[in-house]
Design a protein around this motif. Structure first.
Motif, PDB file in Angstrom:
ATOM      1  N   ASP A 182       3.765  12.822  -8.340  1.00 50.72           N
ATOM      2  CA  ASP A 182       4.272  12.118  -7.166  1.00 50.72           C
ATOM      3  C   ASP A 182       3.841  10.664  -7.209  1.00 50.72           C
ATOM      4  OD1 ASP A 182       5.944  13.602  -5.587  1.00 50.72           O
ATOM      5  OD2 ASP A 182       4.319  14.666  -4.583  1.00 50.72           O
ATOM      6  N   THR A 183       2.740  10.410  -7.895  1.00 52.90           N
ATOM      7  CA  THR A 183       2.266   9.051  -8.049  1.00 52.90           C
ATOM      8  C   THR A 183       1.907   8.817  -9.511  1.00 52.90           C
ATOM      9  OG1 THR A 183       0.335   7.655  -7.692  1.00 52.90           O
ATOM     10  CG2 THR A 183       0.151   9.894  -6.908  1.00 52.90           C
ATOM     11  N   LYS A 228       2.545  20.165  -3.574  1.00 51.05           N
ATOM     12  CA  LYS A 228       2.159  19.401  -2.383  1.00 51.05           C
ATOM     13  C   LYS A 228       0.670  19.573  -2.057  1.00 51.05           C
ATOM     14  CE  LYS A 228       6.006  17.472  -1.395  1.00 51.05           C
ATOM     15  NZ  LYS A 228       5.950  16.237  -2.182  1.00 51.05           N
ATOM     16  N   GLN A 240      -4.029  14.820  -1.791  1.00 53.35           N
ATOM     17  CA  GLN A 240      -3.487  14.255  -0.563  1.00 53.35           C
ATOM     18  C   GLN A 240      -3.631  12.737  -0.597  1.00 53.35           C
ATOM     19  OE1 GLN A 240      -4.136  17.735   0.077  1.00 53.35           O
ATOM     20  NE2 GLN A 240      -1.955  17.479   0.442  1.00 53.35           N
ATOM     21  N   CYS A 284      -6.943   8.732  -1.016  1.00 52.84           N
ATOM     22  CA  CYS A 284      -6.943   7.366  -1.547  1.00 52.84           C
ATOM     23  C   CYS A 284      -7.821   6.458  -0.693  1.00 52.84           C
ATOM     24  CB  CYS A 284      -5.526   6.807  -1.617  1.00 52.84           C
ATOM     25  SG  CYS A 284      -4.372   7.797  -2.582  1.00 52.84           S
ATOM     26  N   ILE A 332      -4.117  -1.519   0.824  1.00 54.62           N
ATOM     27  CA  ILE A 332      -2.787  -1.636   0.218  1.00 54.62           C
ATOM     28  C   ILE A 332      -1.798  -0.668   0.868  1.00 54.62           C
ATOM     29  CG2 ILE A 332      -3.329  -0.084  -1.727  1.00 54.62           C
ATOM     30  CD1 ILE A 332      -0.993  -3.135  -1.879  1.00 54.62           C
ATOM     31  N   LEU A 333      -2.288   0.508   1.266  1.00 51.48           N
ATOM     32  CA  LEU A 333      -1.365   1.446   1.919  1.00 51.48           C
ATOM     33  C   LEU A 333      -0.907   0.854   3.254  1.00 51.48           C
ATOM     34  CD1 LEU A 333       0.017   4.273   1.799  1.00 51.48           C
ATOM     35  CD2 LEU A 333      -1.846   5.110   3.218  1.00 51.48           C
ATOM     36  N   GLU A 351       1.600  -1.946   2.581  1.00 54.68           N
ATOM     37  CA  GLU A 351       2.932  -1.489   2.152  1.00 54.68           C
ATOM     38  C   GLU A 351       3.693  -0.791   3.294  1.00 54.68           C
ATOM     39  OE1 GLU A 351       2.712  -1.135  -2.701  1.00 54.68           O
ATOM     40  OE2 GLU A 351       2.659   0.745  -1.561  1.00 54.68           O
ATOM     41  N   LYS A 372       7.216  -2.030   4.802  1.00 55.17           N
ATOM     42  CA  LYS A 372       8.323  -1.075   4.864  1.00 55.17           C
ATOM     43  C   LYS A 372       8.889  -1.020   6.288  1.00 55.17           C
ATOM     44  CE  LYS A 372      10.263   2.273   2.296  1.00 55.17           C
ATOM     45  NZ  LYS A 372      10.641   2.081   0.902  1.00 55.17           N
ATOM     46  N   CYS A 408       1.306   2.292  -6.025  1.00 60.38           N
ATOM     47  CA  CYS A 408       0.987   3.618  -6.572  1.00 60.38           C
ATOM     48  C   CYS A 408       2.213   4.323  -7.148  1.00 60.38           C
ATOM     49  CB  CYS A 408       0.378   4.509  -5.488  1.00 60.38           C
ATOM     50  SG  CYS A 408      -1.053   3.772  -4.665  1.00 60.38           S
ATOM     51  N   HIS A 409       3.408   3.791  -6.845  1.00 59.65           N
ATOM     52  CA  HIS A 409       4.624   4.519  -7.204  1.00 59.65           C
ATOM     53  C   HIS A 409       5.560   3.779  -8.160  1.00 59.65           C
ATOM     54  CE1 HIS A 409       3.750   7.641  -4.348  1.00 59.65           C
ATOM     55  NE2 HIS A 409       3.690   6.790  -3.342  1.00 59.65           N
ATOM     56  N   ASN A 415       9.082   6.741  -6.100  1.00 60.00           N
ATOM     57  CA  ASN A 415       8.913   7.223  -4.729  1.00 60.00           C
ATOM     58  C   ASN A 415       8.852   6.102  -3.692  1.00 60.00           C
ATOM     59  OD1 ASN A 415       9.009  10.024  -4.713  1.00 60.00           O
ATOM     60  ND2 ASN A 415       6.874  10.245  -5.350  1.00 60.00           N
ATOM     61  N   PRO A 433      11.625   6.249   2.433  1.00 63.22           N
ATOM     62  CA  PRO A 433      10.864   5.906   3.632  1.00 63.22           C
ATOM     63  C   PRO A 433       9.426   6.409   3.488  1.00 63.22           C
ATOM     64  CG  PRO A 433      12.894   7.104   4.183  1.00 63.22           C
ATOM     65  CD  PRO A 433      12.729   7.181   2.702  1.00 63.22           C
ATOM     66  N   PRO A 480       6.412   8.579   3.866  1.00 59.23           N
ATOM     67  CA  PRO A 480       6.239   9.946   4.365  1.00 59.23           C
ATOM     68  C   PRO A 480       5.238   9.979   5.530  1.00 59.23           C
ATOM     69  CG  PRO A 480       5.917   9.852   1.968  1.00 59.23           C
ATOM     70  CD  PRO A 480       5.965   8.441   2.475  1.00 59.23           C
ATOM     71  N   HIS A 507       1.506   9.612   4.941  1.00 60.18           N
ATOM     72  CA  HIS A 507       1.014   8.266   4.643  1.00 60.18           C
ATOM     73  C   HIS A 507       0.604   7.557   5.940  1.00 60.18           C
ATOM     74  CE1 HIS A 507       2.488   9.171   0.733  1.00 60.18           C
ATOM     75  NE2 HIS A 507       2.553   7.928   0.282  1.00 60.18           N
TER      76      HIS A 507
HETATM   77  C1  HEC Z   1      -2.763   4.109  -2.559  1.00 60.93           C
HETATM   78  C2  HEC Z   1      -1.672   4.764  -3.198  1.00 60.93           C
HETATM   79  C3  HEC Z   1      -0.375   4.968  -2.455  1.00 60.93           C
HETATM   80  C4  HEC Z   1       0.375   4.016  -1.794  1.00 60.93           C
HETATM   81  C5  HEC Z   1       0.018   2.558  -1.542  1.00 60.93           C
HETATM   82  C6  HEC Z   1       1.585   4.691  -1.382  1.00 60.93           C
HETATM   83  N1  HEC Z   1       1.571   5.989  -1.763  1.00 60.93           N
HETATM   84 FE1  HEC Z   1       3.091   7.333  -1.596  1.00 60.93          FE
HETATM   85  N2  HEC Z   1       1.914   8.769  -2.431  1.00 60.93           N
HETATM   86  C7  HEC Z   1       0.623   8.613  -2.842  1.00 60.93           C
HETATM   87  C8  HEC Z   1       0.072   9.893  -3.233  1.00 60.93           C
HETATM   88  C9  HEC Z   1      -1.349  10.158  -3.718  1.00 60.93           C
HETATM   89  C10 HEC Z   1       1.103  10.836  -3.072  1.00 60.93           C
HETATM   90  C11 HEC Z   1       1.048  12.349  -3.382  1.00 60.93           C
HETATM   91  C12 HEC Z   1       0.311  13.087  -2.301  1.00 60.93           C
HETATM   92  C13 HEC Z   1       1.056  13.161  -1.015  1.00 60.93           C
HETATM   93  O1  HEC Z   1       2.266  13.443  -1.006  1.00 60.93           O
HETATM   94  O2  HEC Z   1       0.400  12.908   0.011  1.00 60.93           O
HETATM   95  C14 HEC Z   1       2.256  10.088  -2.582  1.00 60.93           C
HETATM   96  C15 HEC Z   1       3.506  10.657  -2.328  1.00 60.93           C
HETATM   97  C16 HEC Z   1       4.621   9.929  -1.930  1.00 60.93           C
HETATM   98  C17 HEC Z   1       5.953  10.485  -1.850  1.00 60.93           C
HETATM   99  C18 HEC Z   1       6.369  11.890  -2.213  1.00 60.93           C
HETATM  100  C19 HEC Z   1       5.821  12.901  -1.283  1.00 60.93           C
HETATM  101  C20 HEC Z   1       6.718  13.232  -0.149  1.00 60.93           C
HETATM  102  O3  HEC Z   1       6.193  13.638   0.919  1.00 60.93           O
HETATM  103  O4  HEC Z   1       7.946  13.123  -0.277  1.00 60.93           O
HETATM  104  C21 HEC Z   1       6.777   9.486  -1.373  1.00 60.93           C
HETATM  105  C22 HEC Z   1       8.267   9.566  -1.123  1.00 60.93           C
HETATM  106  C23 HEC Z   1       5.933   8.315  -1.192  1.00 60.93           C
HETATM  107  N3  HEC Z   1       4.652   8.633  -1.545  1.00 60.93           N
HETATM  108  C24 HEC Z   1       6.395   7.103  -0.710  1.00 60.93           C
HETATM  109  C25 HEC Z   1       5.578   6.013  -0.487  1.00 60.93           C
HETATM  110  C26 HEC Z   1       6.024   4.815   0.175  1.00 60.93           C
HETATM  111  C27 HEC Z   1       7.409   4.561   0.695  1.00 60.93           C
HETATM  112  C28 HEC Z   1       4.956   3.958   0.199  1.00 60.93           C
HETATM  113  C29 HEC Z   1       4.866   2.597   0.829  1.00 60.93           C
HETATM  114  C30 HEC Z   1       5.089   2.543   2.258  1.00 60.93           C
HETATM  115  C31 HEC Z   1       3.855   4.625  -0.456  1.00 60.93           C
HETATM  116  N4  HEC Z   1       4.265   5.873  -0.818  1.00 60.93           N
HETATM  117  C32 HEC Z   1       2.610   4.055  -0.687  1.00 60.93           C
HETATM  118  C33 HEC Z   1      -0.060   7.413  -2.912  1.00 60.93           C
HETATM  119  C34 HEC Z   1       0.378   6.206  -2.394  1.00 60.93           C
END
Ligand code: HEC
Ligand code: HEC
Ligand code: HEC
Ligand code: HEC
Ligand code: HEC
Ligand code: HEC
Ligand code: HEC
Ligand code: HEC
Length: 418
Positions: free
Chosen positions: A321-322, A352, A356, A360, A376-377, A380, A384, A395-396, A399, A403, A405, A408
């Motif tokens: 996923d990342t 899943k 988690q 992070c 950073i989260l 971002e 968004k 991180c992606h 993904n 939008p 999730p 997050h």
């Molecule tokens: C610091 C790292 C980090 C950042 C920054 C981050 N993500 Fe993620 N993301 C993850 C991790 C770890 C997972 C897998 C675990 C989970 O789903 O919680 C994930 C999973 C996801 C998934 C797949 C899981 C799902 O529920 O569909 C999507 C889509 C996604 N991220 C979108 C985003 C978006 C859009 C942003 C920016 C707003 C973002 N992420 C920012 C770490 C990050």
């Protein structure tokens, strides 16, 4: 005359009967040429008869998902196979399934396919060049190291997931030693236990993990170690500073039968080696189809552009996923595995539950999640919110286009509440 010669004779008989069958029922010869196209990517069925509509069945590709194939595993897979001590040798050898099922497991239902044409298509499920005289076979998918290195292994996707209860193995201690063949190396998997009963074979690089036992089954794959080159393949000279190029030490490996069967051997702790279905769970074909092409954080075109051909790397990336999370990066590797992976909720059949996003930094540890857009989260998610077209790239790989999730957003709550 040995049994082998007798068997050969019977195959010659089978094949000549097959040819006769073909000559009498179908004026269209040509299945031999079809066989040449190779088994795994062949999609059109062999012509069978002018009058009967040919069934849309691809007899070059076996599926466990076909209703009639959902039989007891042992009705096809014999344990151990005759070649178990040739595939692995010496100390490394142990009774295992390292070859294809034999003819009797198919014949009862597939008499027609076995007896059709000079080179029946169904033979290619197992054989490279089927003929009455040639019994050479494709590499069987186990041992997986040998298979992955082969041409057949390149595009193969397993139809099974592994069910492994981490929590049940947590408190295992040396007391199970007695159940293990004393000639074989015992692997200690007590989480946080002291030392294995016998030393591990030499590793390419000493590796530590906290808890100590995780590394018995999960090693850092292609670690950078002390080498200068941090990327898995050579990046272009003009690679932009923030541009993504896969780095070494990103992934962790999985264990194989070599580890599991030290305890779960033929006469070992249940599930025994013959209880295949306790560890292997058939995945629905729909779930499998999702693994083809770009999905989640995997982009096969990008991987190809990076020149990545290594099977394990592609497979691991395809399950991410990342994709940008790198285990070997020092701050990550210094942390306990369980600070990001929750053993109590970890279900190896449900990705899943793997890690988690809150790990992070959401539980007040900072790092990537703060009370403000310093994290950073936070930054971002904020971007968004203002511009939905914004892509989260920290991180992606893919993904970040989606939008944000729910988990997050939730991950930021503890930091904000502080
Ligand atoms: C610091 C790292 C980090 C950042 C920054 C981050 N993500 Fe993620 N993301 C993850 C991790 C770890 C997972 C897998 C675990 C989970 O789903 O919680 C994930 C999973 C996801 C998934 C797949 C899981 C799902 O529920 O569909 C999507 C889509 C996604 N991220 C979108 C985003 C978006 C859009 C942003 C920016 C707003 C973002 N992420 C920012 C770490 C990050
Ligand atoms: C009807 C016969 C048959 C039965 C029943 C059967 N298998 Fe197989 N299995 C095969 C054949 C044939 C192959 C080789 C397929 C190939 O290489 O394309 C295979 C390959 C495999 C593989 C390697 C390929 C992959 O998808 O990972 C695994 C693992 C496996 N079988 C596990 C099992 C388990 C577990 C069961 C019981 C739940 C089972 N099999 C039942 C015939 C069978
Ligand atoms: C209990 C009966 C049965 C047994 C045993 C069996 N098959 Fe099948 N197989 C079927 C049926 C039914 C189909 C569906 C297509 C058809 O009607 O021929 C099928 C389909 C196939 C196909 C087409 C792709 C797919 O999986 O649907 C292949 C290839 C195949 N079998 C190979 C084998 C091989 C190799 C073995 C032995 C290892 C085997 N089968 C054992 C009944 C059986
Ligand atoms: C499900 C996998 C599978 C399929 C399908 C299959 N074979 Fe085999 N074949 C084997 C295995 C495994 C052996 C080794 C058997 C042994 O060691 O006793 C073998 C052995 C042979 C041998 C060596 C002689 C013997 O009987 O041991 C020949 C020749 C042969 N196969 C031809 C064929 C032909 C022709 C077809 C198609 C009509 C076919 N096989 C279909 C798995 C398969
Ligand atoms: C005895 C072997 C063994 C030990 C020890 C072990 N694991 Fe695993 N682990 C497995 C197996 C088997 C799988 C499933 C692999 C697969 O899907 O093929 C797995 C999968 C995982 C996954 C991925 C889950 C997923 O959904 O893809 C994580 C994360 C993981 N283990 C973390 C850990 C951590 C952390 C430890 C140490 C506390 C640990 N494991 C110890 C055998 C082990
Ligand atoms: C800083 C958090 C963190 C730490 C510490 C950590 N992991 Fe992971 N691990 C992750 C993330 C994030 C993923 C990928 C999740 C995804 O993309 O769906 C992952 C994936 C995995 C997988 C699946 C295979 C892969 O690489 O994608 C295994 C197995 C695993 N970790 C084992 C371990 C073990 C063993 C340790 C300790 C030596 C460990 N992890 C330490 C965050 C961590
Ligand atoms: C050090 C010995 C040891 C090793 C190595 C080991 N196991 Fe186990 N395993 C056990 C014991 C003991 C149990 C029974 C635990 C219980 O019921 O509480 C068990 C139970 C299981 C179960 C059944 C759990 C249930 O719900 O009944 C599965 C599935 C399993 N192991 C899979 C694996 C796999 C897959 C591997 C390899 C990755 C593996 N084990 C490696 C000792 C081991
Ligand atoms: C104690 C648990 C356990 C039992 C019992 C078991 N396996 Fe496995 N098997 C595993 C694990 C773990 C792997 C490695 C999976 C991976 O690489 O992701 C594996 C890998 C394989 C592979 C290599 C291809 C693949 O899917 O990775 C084959 C083929 C296979 N097993 C067949 C069988 C058959 C057939 C039986 C029964 C005779 C059996 N296994 C019994 C745990 C088990």
């Amino acid at each position: 005359m040995g049994t082998r010669a007798i068997k050969l004779t019977s195959i010659v008989f089978i094949c000549s009967v097959g040819l006769g069958y073909l000559l009498f029922t179908s004026p269209i010869a040509g299945s031999a040429a079809k066989v040449e196209q190779g088994r795994r990517n062949r999609t059109t069925p062999a012509p069978q008869s002018k009058n009967v509509k040919p069934p849309a069945v691809n007899y070059s590709k076996f599926s466990h998902n076909t209703a009639q194939h959902k039989l007891a595993c042992g009705s096809c897979h014999k344990f151990p196979t005759a070649n178990w001590d040739k595939v692995r040798t010496g100390e490394a050898a142990f009774p295992d399934v390292t070859d294809y099922p034999q003819h009797p497991s198919c014949i009862a239902c597939h008499r027609q396919q076995f007896f059709t044409g000079a080179q029946p298509v169904i033979c290619t499920v197992c054989h490279t060049n089927p003929s009455p005289r040639d019994s050479s076979r494709h590499p069987f998918p186990n041992p997986i190291e040998i298979f992955n290195a082969s041409k057949d292994g390149q595009n193969a996707v397993s139809e099974f997931g592994i069910s492994f209860p981490h929590d049940k193995h947590v408190d295992l201690v040396g007391e199970y030693k007695t159940n293990v063949n004393p000639d074989r190396r015992f692997i200690s998997v007590s989480f946080g236990q002291d030392k294995p009963a016998k030393p591990e074979p030499p590793q390419p690089r000493a590796e530590e993990s906290d808890p100590k036992s995780c590394v018995v089954c999960h090693k850092t794959y292609q670690p950078q170690g002390d080498a200068d080159e941090e990327y898995v393949t050579k990046p272009p000279k003009n690679l932009a500073e923030d541009a993504f190029w896969l780095k070494k030490g990103t992934f962790k490996t999985n264990p194989t039968h070599a580890t599991c069967f030290t305890c779960h051997g033929q006469d070992g702790v249940p599930p025994a080696a013959t209880d295949c279905a306790t560890c292997h769970k058939l995945l629905p074909s729909a779930q499998q189809a999702q693994l083809a092409g770009a999905h989640d954080d995997f982009d096969p075109k990008l991987a190809a552009a990076m020149g990545i051909k290594d099977k394990l790397t592609l497979e691991k990336w395809s399950l991410r996923d990342t994709a940008k999370f790198r285990h070997e990066w020092t701050p990550h590797s210094a942390l306990s595995c369980t600070s990001c992976h929750n053993l109590a909720t970890l279900d190896t059949l449900d990705k899943k539950t793997r890690a988690q996003v809150k790990s992070c930094g959401g539980e007040g540890t900072g790092c990537h999640i703060e009370a403000t857009t310093d994290g950073i989260l936070n930054l971002e998610v904020d971007k968004k919110r203002t511009a939905p077209a914004f892509e989260c790239t920290k991180c992606h790989v893919r993904n970040g286009k989606s939008p944000a999730p729910e988990d997050h957003i939730e991950a930021m709550q503890p930091a904000k509440a502080k």
